[in-house]
Design an enzyme around this catalytic site. Structure first.
Site, PDB file in Angstrom:
ATOM      1  N   ARG A  18      32.343  56.831  40.269  1.00 66.17           N
ATOM      2  CA  ARG A  18      33.680  56.236  40.452  1.00 66.17           C
ATOM      3  C   ARG A  18      34.742  57.335  40.554  1.00 66.17           C
ATOM      4  O   ARG A  18      35.719  57.212  41.288  1.00 66.17           O
ATOM      5  CB  ARG A  18      33.978  55.279  39.290  1.00 66.17           C
ATOM      6  CG  ARG A  18      33.071  54.043  39.286  1.00 66.17           C
ATOM      7  CD  ARG A  18      33.290  53.179  38.068  1.00 66.17           C
ATOM      8  NE  ARG A  18      34.619  52.574  38.085  1.00 66.17           N
ATOM      9  CZ  ARG A  18      35.163  51.987  36.999  1.00 66.17           C
ATOM     10  NH1 ARG A  18      34.507  51.964  35.855  1.00 66.17           N
ATOM     11  NH2 ARG A  18      36.351  51.452  37.066  1.00 66.17           N
TER      12      ARG A  18
ATOM     13  N   HIS B 161      43.261  50.814  29.432  1.00 69.31           N
ATOM     14  CA  HIS B 161      41.792  50.940  29.364  1.00 69.31           C
ATOM     15  C   HIS B 161      41.339  52.369  29.645  1.00 69.31           C
ATOM     16  O   HIS B 161      40.166  52.594  29.905  1.00 69.31           O
ATOM     17  CB  HIS B 161      41.129  49.979  30.363  1.00 69.31           C
ATOM     18  CG  HIS B 161      41.280  48.540  29.942  1.00 69.31           C
ATOM     19  ND1 HIS B 161      40.978  47.496  30.788  1.00 69.31           N
ATOM     20  CD2 HIS B 161      41.705  47.981  28.782  1.00 69.31           C
ATOM     21  CE1 HIS B 161      41.201  46.356  30.145  1.00 69.31           C
ATOM     22  NE2 HIS B 161      41.656  46.622  28.934  1.00 69.31           N
TER      23      HIS B 161
ATOM     24  N   ASP C  11      42.135  54.020  37.627  1.00 68.02           N
ATOM     25  CA  ASP C  11      42.413  54.907  38.756  1.00 68.02           C
ATOM     26  C   ASP C  11      43.837  55.449  38.612  1.00 68.02           C
ATOM     27  O   ASP C  11      44.594  54.996  37.756  1.00 68.02           O
ATOM     28  CB  ASP C  11      42.237  54.140  40.090  1.00 68.02           C
ATOM     29  CG  ASP C  11      43.211  52.973  40.247  1.00 68.02           C
ATOM     30  OD1 ASP C  11      42.749  51.827  40.451  1.00 68.02           O
ATOM     31  OD2 ASP C  11      44.438  53.199  40.156  1.00 68.02           O
TER      32      ASP C  11
ATOM     33  N   GLY D 136      46.694  41.031  40.373  1.00 65.88           N
ATOM     34  CA  GLY D 136      45.322  41.482  40.630  1.00 65.88           C
ATOM     35  C   GLY D 136      44.406  41.500  39.437  1.00 65.88           C
ATOM     36  O   GLY D 136      43.546  42.371  39.321  1.00 65.88           O
ATOM     37  N   THR D 137      44.575  40.533  38.534  1.00 72.59           N
ATOM     38  CA  THR D 137      43.654  40.472  37.398  1.00 72.59           C
ATOM     39  C   THR D 137      43.162  39.037  37.219  1.00 72.59           C
ATOM     40  O   THR D 137      43.882  38.077  37.404  1.00 72.59           O
ATOM     41  CB  THR D 137      44.317  40.997  36.097  1.00 72.59           C
ATOM     42  OG1 THR D 137      43.349  40.931  35.028  1.00 72.59           O
ATOM     43  CG2 THR D 137      45.551  40.210  35.713  1.00 72.59           C
ATOM     44  N   SER D 138      41.867  38.935  36.835  1.00 69.83           N
ATOM     45  CA  SER D 138      41.247  37.603  36.721  1.00 69.83           C
ATOM     46  C   SER D 138      41.593  36.937  35.392  1.00 69.83           C
ATOM     47  O   SER D 138      41.247  35.788  35.149  1.00 69.83           O
ATOM     48  CB  SER D 138      39.719  37.739  36.838  1.00 69.83           C
ATOM     49  OG  SER D 138      39.240  38.565  35.766  1.00 69.83           O
TER      50      SER D 138
HETATM   51  N1  APR Z   1      44.721  41.268  46.279  1.00 74.06           N
HETATM   52  C1  APR Z   1      45.061  40.599  45.137  1.00 74.06           C
HETATM   53  N2  APR Z   1      44.165  40.212  44.202  1.00 74.06           N
HETATM   54  C2  APR Z   1      42.874  40.528  44.426  1.00 74.06           C
HETATM   55  C3  APR Z   1      42.436  41.216  45.582  1.00 74.06           C
HETATM   56  C4  APR Z   1      43.429  41.601  46.521  1.00 74.06           C
HETATM   57  N3  APR Z   1      43.120  42.262  47.646  1.00 74.06           N
HETATM   58  N4  APR Z   1      41.091  41.350  45.506  1.00 74.06           N
HETATM   59  C5  APR Z   1      40.695  40.777  44.352  1.00 74.06           C
HETATM   60  N5  APR Z   1      41.765  40.260  43.708  1.00 74.06           N
HETATM   61  C6  APR Z   1      41.791  39.573  42.420  1.00 74.06           C
HETATM   62  C7  APR Z   1      40.601  38.666  42.183  1.00 74.06           C
HETATM   63  O1  APR Z   1      40.896  37.362  42.664  1.00 74.06           O
HETATM   64  C8  APR Z   1      40.501  38.681  40.652  1.00 74.06           C
HETATM   65  O2  APR Z   1      41.307  37.657  40.082  1.00 74.06           O
HETATM   66  O3  APR Z   1      41.734  40.562  41.421  1.00 74.06           O
HETATM   67  C9  APR Z   1      41.080  40.045  40.269  1.00 74.06           C
HETATM   68  C10 APR Z   1      40.017  41.036  39.839  1.00 74.06           C
HETATM   69  O4  APR Z   1      39.471  40.549  38.649  1.00 74.06           O
HETATM   70  P1  APR Z   1      38.393  41.446  37.863  1.00 74.06           P
HETATM   71  O5  APR Z   1      37.376  41.951  38.832  1.00 74.06           O
HETATM   72  O6  APR Z   1      37.963  40.649  36.671  1.00 74.06           O
HETATM   73  O7  APR Z   1      39.219  42.728  37.383  1.00 74.06           O
HETATM   74  P2  APR Z   1      40.220  42.815  36.173  1.00 74.06           P
HETATM   75  O8  APR Z   1      40.898  41.515  35.909  1.00 74.06           O
HETATM   76  O9  APR Z   1      41.076  44.004  36.389  1.00 74.06           O
HETATM   77  O10 APR Z   1      39.220  43.133  34.934  1.00 74.06           O
HETATM   78  C11 APR Z   1      39.841  43.414  33.690  1.00 74.06           C
HETATM   79  O11 APR Z   1      37.667  43.896  32.779  1.00 74.06           O
HETATM   80  O12 APR Z   1      35.631  44.877  33.022  1.00 74.06           O
HETATM   81  C12 APR Z   1      36.858  45.014  32.422  1.00 74.06           C
HETATM   82  O13 APR Z   1      37.878  47.026  31.795  1.00 74.06           O
HETATM   83  C13 APR Z   1      37.544  46.255  32.910  1.00 74.06           C
HETATM   84  O14 APR Z   1      39.906  46.581  33.318  1.00 74.06           O
HETATM   85  C14 APR Z   1      38.802  45.721  33.589  1.00 74.06           C
HETATM   86  C15 APR Z   1      38.997  44.378  32.919  1.00 74.06           C
END
Ligand code: APR
Length: 248
Positions: free
Chosen positions: A70, A122, A107, A189-191
């Site tokens: 990464r 994180h 990042d 951009g977070t789930s």
């Molecule tokens: N534009 C906007 N949103 C997006 C895009 C995009 N191009 N692509 C994906 N997404 C959204 C998805 O719909 C999802 O809701 O970004 C989110 C990504 O979710 P995750 O993959 O769960 O990432 P995140 O929420 O950052 O995870 C949180 O989990 O594994 C741990 O430490 C890790 O920091 C991470 C934490």
């Protein structure tokens, strides 16, 4: 030194008025994988093999490989900040001291876009941490079997500066206080799967902030937001931020 004496939130203007939480989705269009989307990182690797303290104790080489891969990708020319990172940096430049980015991402794309007030709850891919003193420092090259810092005993290895599952995120006191003080809380951009980050919107609501979700699709906590806009971050973020930039 990174992180130890770093206290970016309270500026001359007091606590930031706009607090932004970002997740992997803001970096997806820059070419970095998210975690839980299709062919996301957690489809290719088990968290228990590469993202826990036990995994590092059991097989540090595998953990080094995961983060080295990464790190190398992040440092490749192909990976650049996208329009969403740039919009947040512009917002901070027109509202100096009023904007804080709290990112779950490891990042450095917010910084490369020009954001100054960034908290990596994180950790960070491009730094390392001493197993003893928890001292964090910039480290751009790859981890290898000989990666040591001066205070590590030969048996101890230097570790990636990442907050693993089961560990406490960084800066939580400052983060919670800044969300309490914020007028606006924007989640991008977070789930909404991982706490305590996923719980910040509840604090924002409790303290009367205006809450906004900008995401590709509704997150787990989408009902907690007053305003939601869905689409690619490189579209919805500049579109939303321009209300603040135009007014200045
Ligand atoms: N534009 C906007 N949103 C997006 C895009 C995009 N191009 N692509 C994906 N997404 C959204 C998805 O719909 C999802 O809701 O970004 C989110 C990504 O979710 P995750 O993959 O769960 O990432 P995140 O929420 O950052 O995870 C949180 O989990 O594994 C741990 O430490 C890790 O920091 C991470 C934490």
């Amino acid at each position: 030194e990174r992180g130890s004496q770093y206290s970016p939130t309270v500026t001359a203007e007091g606590w930031p008025k706009i607090v932004i939480l970002t997740g992997a989705g803001i970096s997806a269009e820059s070419g970095l994988k998210t975690f839980r989307d299709n062919n996301g990182l957690w489809e290719e690797h088990s968290v228990h093999d590469v993202a826990t303290p036990e995994a590092f104790a059991r097989n540090p080489e595998l953990v080094y490989r995961f983060y080295n891969q990464r790190r190398a990708q992040l440092q490749s020319d192909a990976v650049k900040p996208n329009a969403a990172h740039i919009a947040l940096a512009q917002l901070e430049s027109v509202l100096p001291g009023q904007v804080l980015v709290i990112t779950q991402n490891v990042d450095d794309l917010h910084e490369r876009a020009g954001s100054k007030n960034v908290l990596h709850m994180h950790g960070e891919l491009l730094s390392a941490r001493c197993c003893h003193s928890q001292r964090r420092f910039s480290m751009k090259n790859q981890f290898d079997g000989d990666s040591r810092c001066e205070c590590c005993t030969p048996s101890q290895k230097i570790r990636p500066d990442i907050v693993w599952f089961g560990e406490m995120p960084f800066y939580m006191q400052e983060i919670e206080r800044s969300v309490q003080e914020a007028d606006v809380f924007i989640s991008i951009g977070t789930s909404g799967n991982v706490y305590p980050a996923a719980g910040l919107v509840q604090i924002a609501n409790e303290y009367g902030a205006h809450t906004v979700e900008l995401n590709l699709e509704p997150s787990q906590g989408n009902n907690d937001f007053l305003e939601t806009y869905y689409g690619l971050a490189s579209d919805v973020v500049p579109n939303y931020i321009k209300h603040y930039i135009k007014g200045n």
